[in-house]
Design an enzyme around this catalytic site. Sequence first.
Site, PDB file in Angstrom:
ATOM      1  N   PRO A   2       0.829  -1.212   0.000  1.00  0.00           N
ATOM      2  CA  PRO A   2       0.000   0.000   0.000  1.00  0.00           C
ATOM      3  C   PRO A   2       0.865   1.264   0.000  1.00  0.00           C
ATOM      4  O   PRO A   2       1.662   1.489   0.894  1.00  0.00           O
ATOM      5  CB  PRO A   2      -0.786  -0.111   1.306  1.00  0.00           C
ATOM      6  CG  PRO A   2      -0.635  -1.524   1.758  1.00  0.00           C
ATOM      7  CD  PRO A   2       0.672  -1.981   1.223  1.00  0.00           C
ATOM      8  N   GLU A   3       0.697   2.054  -1.037  1.00  0.00           N
ATOM      9  CA  GLU A   3       1.319   3.375  -1.104  1.00  0.00           C
ATOM     10  C   GLU A   3       0.163   4.371  -1.038  1.00  0.00           C
ATOM     11  O   GLU A   3      -0.958   3.984  -0.722  1.00  0.00           O
ATOM     12  CB  GLU A   3       2.161   3.497  -2.386  1.00  0.00           C
ATOM     13  CG  GLU A   3       3.217   2.386  -2.465  1.00  0.00           C
ATOM     14  CD  GLU A   3       4.098   2.423  -3.698  1.00  0.00           C
ATOM     15  OE1 GLU A   3       4.313   3.514  -4.243  1.00  0.00           O
ATOM     16  OE2 GLU A   3       4.567   1.356  -4.115  1.00  0.00           O
TER      17      GLU A   3
END
Length: 271
Positions: A2-3
Amino acid sequence: MPELPEVEVTRRSFADAIEGARVEAVRLGKPLRWPLGIEPGALKGQRVGQALRRGKYLWLPLEKGGLLMHLGMSGSLNFSAASSAPGFHDHFDLQTDRGLLRLTDPRRFGAVVWSPSLEDDPAAKLLSTLGLEPFDPRFDGAHLHAGLSGRRVAVKLALLAGDIVVGAGNIYACEALFRAGIDPRVPAQKVSRPRAAKLAAAVRGVLAQALEAGGTTLRDFKDAHGVAGSFQMQAEVYGREGLPCLHCGTKIKRIVQGARSTFFCPSCQKR
DNA sequence: AAATCGTCCTGGCGGC
DNA sequence: TGCCGCCAGGACGATT
């Protein structure tokens, strides 16, 4: 992993549904990166506010303080009206009268930390080193150029550090550098002002496009309703080692920087 | 101050 | 086929 796009997609997918809900119970699974920092029972009865995002962190306000959440490497949040028995990798449950918010995180690099407010520790400390939001109008070529100046590390690593601009992790840093035509190995301080402007635009552009695609799902990522992202289909360099560059046909190269894979086109990306 | 390094964790994959 | 070992990867915290 997850960015920023994945975290924002997650936030949007449950924020409205949970706002105003009342906490009924909290269940902790195996330890995450940091301890919750409060007796779980103390959250009972509190109303949930509007979920916010800062960088890759989510802030879920409660009546007294709130929860700062991070998805780490493999975390995802799920919100569903029906509650269910926790699985092996479910390490945090916030049961509310509107549904169950659950953090699933096989690698447990994620965290849920209670903080009295965003302005107090521990939240304040964790957020204090973060750079500008990529969609903040103040994030432009000048800001990026100033942030890169005086740094001898490779521009890719300076981007990843997150103290100039937040949100670009390994995938999007690679993609942004490709779009800007910049060799990821260039020392940060050698990036000219015009190229910094191009890179700033590329960072914003790639994050915006990923957001539209619902994020990138390589393995674990799903939004709070279980929907996967599709940006991985649009990646031009990430994960494409040995494949032809979509612009010039040169083989995409993979190198290691700061113990992470960097993918780039040796022809399109210049020093 | 900036850079480097260790650390956390486990599914998945390569190798034999 | 099965087991073993290694690795990715965000980001903090300590160290140089």
